[in-house]
Design an enzyme around this catalytic site. Structure first.
Site, PDB file in Angstrom:
ATOM      1  N   GLY A  67       0.806  -1.218   0.000  1.00  0.00           N
ATOM      2  CA  GLY A  67       0.000   0.000   0.000  1.00  0.00           C
ATOM      3  C   GLY A  67       0.833   1.257   0.000  1.00  0.00           C
ATOM      4  N   ASP A  69       4.118   1.551  -1.440  1.00  0.00           N
ATOM      5  CA  ASP A  69       4.694   1.670  -2.775  1.00  0.00           C
ATOM      6  C   ASP A  69       3.911   0.736  -3.709  1.00  0.00           C
ATOM      7  OD1 ASP A  69       6.220   2.249  -4.944  1.00  0.00           O
ATOM      8  OD2 ASP A  69       8.057   1.308  -4.224  1.00  0.00           O
ATOM      9  N   ASN A 115      -8.336   4.339   5.064  1.00  0.00           N
ATOM     10  CA  ASN A 115      -8.261   4.536   3.610  1.00  0.00           C
ATOM     11  C   ASN A 115      -9.357   3.763   2.910  1.00  0.00           C
ATOM     12  OD1 ASN A 115      -7.192   2.292   1.626  1.00  0.00           O
ATOM     13  ND2 ASN A 115      -6.231   1.882   3.616  1.00  0.00           N
ATOM     14  N   PHE A 119      -7.813   0.173  -4.568  1.00  0.00           N
ATOM     15  CA  PHE A 119      -6.854  -0.383  -5.535  1.00  0.00           C
ATOM     16  C   PHE A 119      -6.546   0.573  -6.685  1.00  0.00           C
ATOM     17  CE2 PHE A 119      -7.911  -5.179  -4.682  1.00  0.00           C
ATOM     18  CZ  PHE A 119      -7.258  -5.091  -3.475  1.00  0.00           C
ATOM     19  N   ASN A 143       2.106  -7.877  -4.223  1.00  0.00           N
ATOM     20  CA  ASN A 143       0.763  -8.126  -3.710  1.00  0.00           C
ATOM     21  C   ASN A 143      -0.230  -7.905  -4.849  1.00  0.00           C
ATOM     22  OD1 ASN A 143      -1.817  -7.091  -2.605  1.00  0.00           O
ATOM     23  ND2 ASN A 143      -0.860  -7.302  -0.601  1.00  0.00           N
ATOM     24  N   ASN A 174      -4.214 -10.852  -2.370  1.00  0.00           N
ATOM     25  CA  ASN A 174      -4.950  -9.966  -1.469  1.00  0.00           C
ATOM     26  C   ASN A 174      -6.442 -10.071  -1.746  1.00  0.00           C
ATOM     27  OD1 ASN A 174      -5.963  -7.951   0.111  1.00  0.00           O
ATOM     28  ND2 ASN A 174      -5.124  -6.263  -1.096  1.00  0.00           N
ATOM     29  N   SER A 177      -8.850  -6.584   1.159  1.00  0.00           N
ATOM     30  CA  SER A 177      -9.044  -5.132   1.225  1.00  0.00           C
ATOM     31  C   SER A 177     -10.529  -4.845   1.297  1.00  0.00           C
ATOM     32  CB  SER A 177      -8.446  -4.452  -0.007  1.00  0.00           C
ATOM     33  OG  SER A 177      -7.054  -4.412   0.115  1.00  0.00           O
ATOM     34  N   ASN A 179     -12.152  -2.257   0.337  1.00  0.00           N
ATOM     35  CA  ASN A 179     -12.640  -1.182  -0.526  1.00  0.00           C
ATOM     36  C   ASN A 179     -12.965  -1.606  -1.956  1.00  0.00           C
ATOM     37  OD1 ASN A 179     -12.236   0.763   1.602  1.00  0.00           O
ATOM     38  ND2 ASN A 179     -10.048   0.427   1.248  1.00  0.00           N
ATOM     39  N   THR A 180     -12.925  -2.902  -2.223  1.00  0.00           N
ATOM     40  CA  THR A 180     -13.360  -3.401  -3.528  1.00  0.00           C
ATOM     41  C   THR A 180     -14.570  -4.287  -3.274  1.00  0.00           C
ATOM     42  OG1 THR A 180     -11.141  -3.319  -4.462  1.00  0.00           O
ATOM     43  CG2 THR A 180     -12.689  -4.826  -5.523  1.00  0.00           C
ATOM     44  N   LYS A 215      -3.293 -12.912   1.998  1.00  0.00           N
ATOM     45  CA  LYS A 215      -3.466 -11.848   3.005  1.00  0.00           C
ATOM     46  C   LYS A 215      -4.923 -11.804   3.438  1.00  0.00           C
ATOM     47  CE  LYS A 215      -2.359  -7.036   4.008  1.00  0.00           C
ATOM     48  NZ  LYS A 215      -1.559  -5.885   3.603  1.00  0.00           N
ATOM     49  N   ASN A 244      -4.899  -7.406   7.023  1.00  0.00           N
ATOM     50  CA  ASN A 244      -5.223  -6.165   6.330  1.00  0.00           C
ATOM     51  C   ASN A 244      -5.883  -5.180   7.313  1.00  0.00           C
ATOM     52  OD1 ASN A 244      -5.740  -4.389   4.105  1.00  0.00           O
ATOM     53  ND2 ASN A 244      -5.696  -6.204   2.788  1.00  0.00           N
ATOM     54  N   GLY A 266      -3.015   1.189  11.692  1.00  0.00           N
ATOM     55  CA  GLY A 266      -2.281   1.876  12.752  1.00  0.00           C
ATOM     56  C   GLY A 266      -2.601   1.325  14.130  1.00  0.00           C
ATOM     57  N   GLY A 295      -0.612  -2.179  13.127  1.00  0.00           N
ATOM     58  CA  GLY A 295      -0.379  -1.379  14.318  1.00  0.00           C
ATOM     59  C   GLY A 295       1.004  -1.466  14.925  1.00  0.00           C
ATOM     60  N   TYR A 316       3.290  -0.026   8.153  1.00  0.00           N
ATOM     61  CA  TYR A 316       3.133   1.078   7.214  1.00  0.00           C
ATOM     62  C   TYR A 316       2.748   2.355   7.970  1.00  0.00           C
ATOM     63  CZ  TYR A 316       1.120   3.824   3.308  1.00  0.00           C
ATOM     64  OH  TYR A 316       0.800   4.803   2.407  1.00  0.00           O
TER      65      TYR A 316
HETATM   66  C1  LIG Z   1      -2.951   4.015   2.711  1.00  0.00           C
HETATM   67  C2  LIG Z   1      -2.952   2.524   2.811  1.00  0.00           C
HETATM   68  C3  LIG Z   1      -3.022   1.777   1.650  1.00  0.00           C
HETATM   69  C4  LIG Z   1      -3.017   0.393   1.723  1.00  0.00           C
HETATM   70  N1  LIG Z   1      -3.069  -0.334   0.575  1.00  0.00           N
HETATM   71  C5  LIG Z   1      -2.980  -1.684   0.635  1.00  0.00           C
HETATM   72  C6  LIG Z   1      -2.973  -2.451  -0.547  1.00  0.00           C
HETATM   73  O1  LIG Z   1      -3.016  -1.921  -1.662  1.00  0.00           O
HETATM   74  N2  LIG Z   1      -2.911  -3.803  -0.431  1.00  0.00           N
HETATM   75  C7  LIG Z   1      -2.844  -4.431   0.787  1.00  0.00           C
HETATM   76  O2  LIG Z   1      -2.767  -5.652   0.839  1.00  0.00           O
HETATM   77  N3  LIG Z   1      -2.836  -3.712   1.930  1.00  0.00           N
HETATM   78  C8  LIG Z   1      -2.898  -2.368   1.872  1.00  0.00           C
HETATM   79  N4  LIG Z   1      -2.872  -1.643   3.023  1.00  0.00           N
HETATM   80  C9  LIG Z   1      -2.860  -2.359   4.318  1.00  0.00           C
HETATM   81  C10 LIG Z   1      -1.438  -2.481   4.861  1.00  0.00           C
HETATM   82  O3  LIG Z   1      -0.642  -3.274   4.039  1.00  0.00           O
HETATM   83  C11 LIG Z   1      -1.486  -3.107   6.264  1.00  0.00           C
HETATM   84  O4  LIG Z   1      -2.033  -4.407   6.171  1.00  0.00           O
HETATM   85  C12 LIG Z   1      -2.309  -2.297   7.246  1.00  0.00           C
HETATM   86  O5  LIG Z   1      -2.182  -0.914   7.002  1.00  0.00           O
HETATM   87  C13 LIG Z   1      -1.926  -2.573   8.692  1.00  0.00           C
HETATM   88  O6  LIG Z   1      -0.602  -2.195   8.948  1.00  0.00           O
HETATM   89  P1  LIG Z   1      -0.223  -0.787   9.680  1.00  0.00           P
HETATM   90  O7  LIG Z   1      -1.125  -0.673  10.859  1.00  0.00           O
HETATM   91  O8  LIG Z   1       1.219  -0.918  10.042  1.00  0.00           O
HETATM   92  O9  LIG Z   1      -0.465   0.271   8.666  1.00  0.00           O
HETATM   93  C14 LIG Z   1      -2.912  -0.252   2.982  1.00  0.00           C
HETATM   94  C15 LIG Z   1      -2.820   0.524   4.139  1.00  0.00           C
HETATM   95  C16 LIG Z   1      -2.835   1.880   4.073  1.00  0.00           C
HETATM   96  C17 LIG Z   1      -2.750   2.684   5.333  1.00  0.00           C
END
Ligand SMILES: Cc1cc2nc3c(=O)[nH]c(=O)nc-3n(C[C@H](O)[C@H](O)[C@H](O)COP(=O)(O)O)c2cc1C
Length: 374
Positions: A67, A69, A115, A119, A143, A174, A177, A179-180, A215, A244, A266, A295, A316
Site C-alpha cells: 500500500g 509503494d 483509507n 486499488f 501483492n 490480497n 481489502s 474497498n473493492t 493476506k 489487512n 495503525g 499497528g 506502514y
Molecule cells: C494508505 C494505505 C493503503 C493500503 N493499501 C494496501 C494495498 O493496496 N494492499 C494491501 O494488501 N494492503 C494495503 N494496506 C494495508 C497495509 O498493508 C497493512 O495491512 C495495514 O495498514 C496494517 O498495517 P499498519 O497498521 O502498520 O499500517 C494499505 C494501508 C494503508 C494505510
C-alpha cells in the site's frame, strides 16, 4: 545525526495525506532517504535478526507493508531505509484509478489511518516493467488484486501470478481489502478453496519456487478463521499475511475522521490483528509461516507479533508518524528484547507466547493482546 523527520513531518502533515505520500515516494526515489541515515544505516543487521525462510536469507524481520509503494516506484530506496523486505502493490491486472478523492485520512490523535483507496494501480504492465529494470538487491514481494469491474476474480489473480511470479521473490494474494466490493467474499470456504487450488497451479506452472501467500482480514468469524487455516494447509500455500485493515472501529477513537468509510490501520489495529495472528498460528499448528502486520510502531509491538507467531513483521502507518528512523529503532529494540529473554535466534522466539517456558529462559510474561495499549 539528529532525526530530521519531525521537521519534514510538520510540512507533510499540512498536505492532504495522499499528496504527502506521493511526495515522500518521489523524494525517496531521488535519494532523499540518505538524509535519514542513522548510525546503523548501511551496517549489516545483527545476526540475531537474520532468518532463513522460503530459501531466502532475510537480513531482519521488519518489512514494509503493501500500500505504501503500490506501483514499484521506489522499492530499492525503501530497502535502503533498513527494511528486511518490501511488499509492492496491490497491483491490478489493468490500470485503474481507484475511488474518488478524498479517500485517505490521517487520524493523528489515534496514530491511525483510514483509507478507501480502492486499488488505485498503474497495472501489471507498468509495475512489471519497473521491477524488471530494477537491480535485484533485497527481498521484494508483489501483492496482487483484481480490477473492480472484472467479472472473474480468479482470472485476474491467475494473470497476476503468471506474469508477476518471475519478477518477485514472493507473491501475496490480497482478498482482504475492504474497498473493492465483494472482494472479501472470496475468503469464504468454497470460493477460497477453488481460488487457492487454481492459483497454486498457476504458480507451479509460472515459477514453482516462488512462495505464494494469502493476506486476510482481521474481521473474520471463528468459523472463517478455521476454514482459512484448513484450506491453507491443504493447498500447501506458503504463508499468511495477517492482517489487512479493519472495517471495525474499536472504541475510544478520538479523531474527527473516525467515522470515515474504509479500512482502519495503525495503533488501534494492533490488538485485533495480533489476536487474529495468534489464532492463525494455533489453527495452523505453527506449520505455516505468518507475516504479522497491523499497528506495529515499536520494538515491543514487533516482538509481540513474533511471539504470537509471526516469522516476519510488516508496518506502514507508523512510518508516516515516526519517519524512517523507526526501522532502526525497532531493530535495535528487538535485539535487546530477544537477548533479555534468552533467545539464541529469532526463529526460536516465533510463537513463543504459545509455549509456557523456553528451556533456560524461564517462563515468559503472558502476552496480553486483549488489553488496550496506551
Ligand atoms: C494508505 C494505505 C493503503 C493500503 N493499501 C494496501 C494495498 O493496496 N494492499 C494491501 O494488501 N494492503 C494495503 N494496506 C494495508 C497495509 O498493508 C497493512 O495491512 C495495514 O495498514 C496494517 O498495517 P499498519 O497498521 O502498520 O499500517 C494499505 C494501508 C494503508 C494505510
Amino acid at each position: 545525526m539528529p532525526d530530521l523527520y519531525p521537521l519534514l513531518r510538520a510540512f507533510l502533515f499540512r498536505l492532504p495525506p495522499e499528496t504527502a505520500n506521493t511526495i515522500s515516494l518521489y523524494a525517496l526515489r531521488s535519494g532523499l532517504g540518505r538524509i535519514f541515515a542513522t548510525a546503523d544505516s548501511g551496517k549489516p543487521d545483527p545476526p540475531l535478526l537474520q532468518q532463513r525462510l522460503w530459501g531466502f536469507e532475510f537480513p531482519n524481520p521488519i518489512g514494509l507493508a503493501a500500500g505504501c509503494d503500490k506501483d514499484a516506484r521506489a522499492p530499492n530506496a525503501m530497502l535502503a531505509l533498513g527494511f528486511g523486505f518490501v511488499e509492492i502493490g496491490t497491483v491490478t491486472p489493468r490500470p485503474q484509478p481507484g475511488n474518488p478523492k478524498p479517500r485517505l485520512f490521517r487520524l493523528d490523535e489515534d496514530r491511525a489511518g483510514i483509507n478507501r483507496l480502492g486499488f488505485n494501480s498503474d497495472g501489471l504492465d507498468a509495475v512489471i516493467a519497473r521491477l524488471s529494470r530494477r537491480s535485484r538487491t533485497g527481498i521484494i514481494g508483489v501483492n496482487l488484486g483484481k480490477n473492480w469491474d472484472s467479472a472473474e476474480a480468479v482470472k485476474d489473480y491467475e494473470e497476476g501470478v503468471r506474469r508477476a511470479a518471475p519478477f518477485t521473490d514472493y507473491i501475496v494474494i490480497n482478498i482482504s481489502s475492504p474497498n473493492t466490493p465483494g472482494l472479501r467474499d472470496l475468503q469464504a470456504r468454497a470460493r477460497l478453496d477453488s481460488l487457492l487450488w487454481q492459483l497454486v497451479g498457476a504458480r507451479n506452472r509460472a515459477a514453482p519456487a516462488t512462495p505464494l501467500l494469502l493476506k486476510i482480514a482481521p474481521d473474520l468469524t471463528a468459523q472463517e478463521r478455521a476454514d482459512i487455516a484448513e484450506i491453507s494447509l491443504a493447498t500447501r500455500i506458503d504463508g499468511l499475511v495477517v492482517s489487512n485493515t479493519t472495517v471495525g472501529r474499536p472504541p475510544g477513537l478520538r479523531s474527527r475522521y473516525a467515522g470515515e468509510r474504509g479500512g482502519l490501520s495503525g495503533r488501534p489495529l494492533f490488538n485485533p490483528s495480533t489476536a487474529l495472528l495468534a489464532d492463525m498460528y494455533q489453527l495452523t499448528k505453527g506449520k505455516l509461516p505468518l507475516i504479522g502486520v497491523g499497528g506495529v510502531g515499536t520494538a515491543a509491538d514487533a516482538y509481540a507479533k513474533i511471539r504470537a507467531g509471526a516469522s516476519l513483521v510488516q508496518l506502514y502507518t507508523a512510518l508516516v508518524f515516526e519517519g524512517p528512523a523507526l526501522v532502526s529503532r525497532i531493530k535495535t529494540g528487538l535485539v535487546d528484547l530477544l537477548v533479555r529473554d534468552g533467545f539464541a535466534s529469532l526463529s526460536q522466539a516465533v510463537g513463543s507466547s504459545h509455549r509456557s517456558a523456553i528451556s533456560g529462559a524461564g517462563p515468559l510474561p503472558e502476552l496480553q493482546i486483549a488489553n488496550p495499549r496506551p
